[in-house]
Write an enzyme that holds these catalytic residues in place. Structure first.
Site, PDB file in Angstrom:
ATOM      1  N   ASP A  43       0.832  -1.197   0.000  1.00 14.14           N
ATOM      2  CA  ASP A  43       0.000   0.000   0.000  1.00 14.14           C
ATOM      3  C   ASP A  43       0.869   1.251   0.000  1.00 14.14           C
ATOM      4  O   ASP A  43       1.348   1.697   1.042  1.00 14.14           O
ATOM      5  CB  ASP A  43      -0.914  -0.012   1.242  1.00 14.14           C
ATOM      6  CG  ASP A  43      -1.859   1.191   1.276  1.00 14.14           C
ATOM      7  OD1 ASP A  43      -1.964   1.891   0.240  1.00 14.14           O
ATOM      8  OD2 ASP A  43      -2.493   1.403   2.331  1.00 14.14           O
ATOM      9  N   LYS A  91       1.550   7.943   0.296  1.00 12.44           N
ATOM     10  CA  LYS A  91       1.942   7.978   1.711  1.00 12.44           C
ATOM     11  C   LYS A  91       3.315   8.620   1.849  1.00 12.44           C
ATOM     12  O   LYS A  91       4.119   8.568   0.913  1.00 12.44           O
ATOM     13  CB  LYS A  91       2.034   6.539   2.254  1.00 12.44           C
ATOM     14  CG  LYS A  91       0.713   5.874   2.529  1.00 12.44           C
ATOM     15  CD  LYS A  91       0.935   4.481   3.117  1.00 12.44           C
ATOM     16  CE  LYS A  91      -0.387   3.794   3.366  1.00 12.44           C
ATOM     17  NZ  LYS A  91      -1.237   4.452   4.357  1.00 12.44           N
ATOM     18  N   ASP A  94       0.101  -5.045   4.616  1.00  8.42           N
ATOM     19  CA  ASP A  94      -1.282  -4.614   4.411  1.00  8.42           C
ATOM     20  C   ASP A  94      -2.137  -5.747   3.839  1.00  8.42           C
ATOM     21  O   ASP A  94      -3.324  -5.560   3.570  1.00  8.42           O
ATOM     22  CB  ASP A  94      -1.300  -3.378   3.490  1.00  8.42           C
ATOM     23  CG  ASP A  94      -2.459  -2.448   3.821  1.00  8.42           C
ATOM     24  OD1 ASP A  94      -2.998  -2.546   4.935  1.00  8.42           O
ATOM     25  OD2 ASP A  94      -2.823  -1.631   2.949  1.00  8.42           O
ATOM     26  N   ASP A 154      -5.751   6.368  -0.801  1.00  9.99           N
ATOM     27  CA  ASP A 154      -5.122   5.624   0.285  1.00  9.99           C
ATOM     28  C   ASP A 154      -6.164   4.903   1.155  1.00  9.99           C
ATOM     29  O   ASP A 154      -5.813   4.079   1.985  1.00  9.99           O
ATOM     30  CB  ASP A 154      -4.265   6.568   1.135  1.00  9.99           C
ATOM     31  CG  ASP A 154      -3.269   5.833   2.010  1.00  9.99           C
ATOM     32  OD1 ASP A 154      -3.096   4.616   1.803  1.00  9.99           O
ATOM     33  OD2 ASP A 154      -2.678   6.473   2.889  1.00  9.99           O
ATOM     34  N   ARG A 210     -11.043  -0.497   2.141  1.00  7.56           N
ATOM     35  CA  ARG A 210     -12.510  -0.589   2.130  1.00  7.56           C
ATOM     36  C   ARG A 210     -13.029  -0.781   0.709  1.00  7.56           C
ATOM     37  O   ARG A 210     -14.095  -1.342   0.504  1.00  7.56           O
ATOM     38  CB  ARG A 210     -13.100   0.668   2.794  1.00  7.56           C
ATOM     39  CG  ARG A 210     -12.743   1.950   2.099  1.00  7.56           C
ATOM     40  CD  ARG A 210     -12.934   3.173   2.987  1.00  7.56           C
ATOM     41  NE  ARG A 210     -11.834   3.360   3.941  1.00  7.56           N
ATOM     42  CZ  ARG A 210     -11.758   4.343   4.821  1.00  7.56           C
ATOM     43  NH1 ARG A 210     -12.723   5.237   4.886  1.00  7.56           N
ATOM     44  NH2 ARG A 210     -10.733   4.449   5.648  1.00  7.56           N
TER      45      ARG A 210
HETATM   46  N1  BES Z   1      -3.274   0.244   5.250  1.00 14.59           N
HETATM   47  C1  BES Z   1      -3.655   1.523   5.714  1.00 14.59           C
HETATM   48  C2  BES Z   1      -3.960   1.546   7.206  1.00 14.59           C
HETATM   49  C3  BES Z   1      -2.758   1.401   8.107  1.00 14.59           C
HETATM   50  C4  BES Z   1      -1.988   2.495   8.430  1.00 14.59           C
HETATM   51  C5  BES Z   1      -2.451   0.169   8.633  1.00 14.59           C
HETATM   52  C6  BES Z   1      -0.899   2.346   9.266  1.00 14.59           C
HETATM   53  C7  BES Z   1      -1.370   0.026   9.463  1.00 14.59           C
HETATM   54  C8  BES Z   1      -0.581   1.101   9.781  1.00 14.59           C
HETATM   55  C9  BES Z   1      -4.910   1.986   4.990  1.00 14.59           C
HETATM   56  O1  BES Z   1      -5.030   1.578   3.680  1.00 14.59           O
HETATM   57  C10 BES Z   1      -4.858   3.486   4.974  1.00 14.59           C
HETATM   58  O2  BES Z   1      -3.997   4.007   4.345  1.00 14.59           O
HETATM   59  N2  BES Z   1      -5.788   4.120   5.667  1.00 14.59           N
HETATM   60  C11 BES Z   1      -5.839   5.524   5.751  1.00 14.59           C
HETATM   61  C12 BES Z   1      -7.271   5.956   5.622  1.00 14.59           C
HETATM   62  C13 BES Z   1      -7.452   7.418   5.408  1.00 14.59           C
HETATM   63  C14 BES Z   1      -6.938   7.819   4.046  1.00 14.59           C
HETATM   64  C15 BES Z   1      -8.921   7.757   5.521  1.00 14.59           C
HETATM   65  C16 BES Z   1      -5.252   5.947   7.085  1.00 14.59           C
HETATM   66  O3  BES Z   1      -5.451   5.231   8.074  1.00 14.59           O
HETATM   67  O4  BES Z   1      -4.561   6.951   7.127  1.00 14.59           O
HETATM   68 ZN    ZN Z   2      -4.108  -0.150   3.220  1.00 15.28          ZN
HETATM   69 MN    MN Z   3      -4.074   2.880   2.316  1.00 13.90          MN
END
Ligand code: BES
Ligand code: ZN
Ligand code: MN
Length: 496
Positions: free
Chosen positions: A273, A280, A291, A350, A354
């Site tokens: 990811d 990111k 991920d 990101d 979902r």
């Molecule tokens: N895979 C990430 C969530 C994550 C972040 C898991 C850090 C483990 C450690 C997910 O896909 C993500 O990027 N989520 C975003 C959502 C946001 C854009 C609404 C997040 O958590 O920042």
């Molecule tokens: Zn993710």
């Molecule tokens: Mn993500």
């Protein structure tokens, strides 16, 4: 490694090392009393002289001569009155870690009679044998496939665990624990495998391998072309920026009555990811190889089922894709028609987990599930809310949520519920589509689950956000194997 149970008298089993527990205060377990007798009161003297305190997780290794055992390992098991599952696991882990790289080839481990309390696995001999089996496998895990120099081979090759009997019940509990530990280690292997190897098609190959090794598992893999035909457009949208195309992986274990509705597990399988166009930051991005931790836990759980053959029907679905930025990647503003027919405006690429899950959740309706549980490293917000000890749990059914919380408590693989109230849903309102894929900065774990809930309306559903529990950062960086223990305990409680 050879693991076995023995209910023979302690002194009639020769070993290179005997492991006994010492509480900080209160009564000794029976095997410690027996060992002390055989050793002419040596353990009593050590305690009296202050060489051992019984402090939880402390260890003392001593050589012996003229005894059935070449060494003695004393393990502190803490105070009798507050000994709980966490403390019991700490003592177990300390014991195994003290012997795993040592000279002893055969270890005799007695800790199953350590008194511990509560409605958790540590509260009964059966539960403790399960935990011992699991912790043995967990602690002996190594991952050195990508090191040029392999660590020296362990001398330890046999562990005999004492128990009050060796009947079906106790043996079954010990074996289930061992299988759970191996399932966790498989989950860890998949998670630790680098993302240049572990991509969606590689994950699909692992499922095929699992089916080949166990004739009770059937696998079906849908590739990009088939996904297009089916209308799995959000999985495709997430994967379209990658040269490694997405896969939908289905595994079936049918050990129950054909008429029994299946339990369905769904895993987030983002093999890397980057965030996509909503890129990111660079620091620590390597950890985004985990991920696919949700799908790895699904694989691990299927392996446990294949090895223990409970009477239950379980379907596993993994939505695998790689989230990359590229000229063909999806963008913020794109609107996608999901498999369910609902449209989604992608405001942040990101928030891809979902997106892949919503198509998988809509797809599994066709199995007429008894319940659907999805596992996903879904939100950083979950780590902020719960840290690394509890997985986030959100559900549209109280009974299912309670069962999963109980399974987590019993195994020490705990989950904590967050609300999924209607009031949060409006955060996903979009000006242009049926919904958008992010809310505002508030309640990130809840809005992510709110999004999923719109695709899981027609069955009992629970979601485990394992962002904080599926892997460790820092020096012990690596996959943890969670929430395999929780899932196995839950499924076993539904087996006939
Ligand atoms: N895979 C990430 C969530 C994550 C972040 C898991 C850090 C483990 C450690 C997910 O896909 C993500 O990027 N989520 C975003 C959502 C946001 C854009 C609404 C997040 O958590 O920042
Ligand atoms: Zn993710
Ligand atoms: Mn993500």
């Amino acid at each position: 490694m050879n693991f076995s149970l023995s209910s023979k008298a302690l002194t009639s089993t020769k070993a290179d090392c005997l492991v006994v527990g010492i509480p900080e205060k209160g009564d000794w377990p029976e095997s410690t009393i027996q060992a002390d007798k055989a050793l002419d009161g040596m353990i009593s003297r050590l305690q009296k002289d202050g060489d051992i305190t019984g402090k939880n997780g402390s260890t003392l290794l001593l050589p012996l001569t003229g005894q059935p055992w070449g060494r003695l390992l004393l393990v502190g098991t803490g105070k009798n009155d507050d000994r709980n599952l966490v403390a019991y696991r700490t003592a177990l882990a300390a014991a195994i870690s003290a012997i795993k790289e040592g000279a002893a080839k055969h270890v005799l481990l007695t800790l199953s009679d350590t008194p511990a309390t509560g409605a958790t696995q540590s509260g009964s001999e059966k539960g403790r044998l399960n935990l011992i089996g699991r912790t043995l496998e967990e602690q002996l895990y190594t991952f050195s496939e990508y090191k040029s120099e392999q660590p020296p081979e362990r001398k330890l090759n046999k562990v005999t665990v004492t128990a009050s009997g060796a009947g079906k019940e106790l043996k079954g509990a010990f074996n289930l624990g061992l299988a759970t530990g191996r399932g966790m280690n498989y989950t860890r292997d998949l998670g630790n495998t680098p993302p240049n190897i572990c991509h969606p098609a590689w994950l699909a190959d692992q499922a095929k391998k699992l089916a080949k090794e166990h004739d009770c598992i059937k696998t079906e893999v849908f590739d990009e072309k088939q996904l297009k035909k089916m209308g799995m457009n959000t999985i495709l949208a997430v994967g379209q920026g990658s040269s490694q195309p997405p896969r939908l992986i289905v595994m079936e274990y049918r050990g129950g009555n054909p008429k029994d509705k299946p339990q369905v597990l769904v895993g987030k399988g983002i093999t890397f990811d980057t965030g996509g166009i909503s890129l990111k930051p660079g620091a620590g991005m390597d950890e985004m190889k985990y991920d696919m931790g949700g799908s790895a836990s699904v694989f691990g759980t299927m392996k446990v089922l294949a090895e223990t053959r409970p009477k239950i029907n379980v379907i596993a679905v993994v939505a695998a894709a790689e989230n990359m930025p590229d000229g063909s990647a999806c963008r913020p503003g794109d609107i996608i028609k999901t498999y369910s027919g609902q449209t989604v405006e992608i405001l942040n690429t990101d928030a891809e987990g979902r997106l892949v899950l919503c198509d998988a959740l809509a797809y599994v309706k066709k199995y007429d599930p008894a319940a659907v549980i999805d596992m996903a490293t879904l939100t950083g917000a979950c780590i902020i809310a719960l840290g690394h000890h509890a997985s986030g749990l959100l559900a549209n059914n109280d009974e299912l949520a309670d069962e999963l919380i109980a399974a987590g408590e019993r195994t020490g693989d705990r989950a904590w519920r967050l609300p999924l109230w209607e009031e949060y849903q409006s955060l996903l309102d979009s000006n242009f589509a049926d919904m958008q894929n992010i809310g505002d900065r508030s309640a990130g774990t809840i809005t992510a689950a709110c999004f999923l809930s719109r695709f899981a309306k027609e069955y009992r559903w629970a979601h485990l956000d394992i962002a904080g529990t599926a892997w460790n950062s820092g020096k012990a960086k690596g996959a943890t194997g969670r929430p395999v223990p929780l899932l196995v305990d839950y499924l076993m409680s539904h087996a006939g």
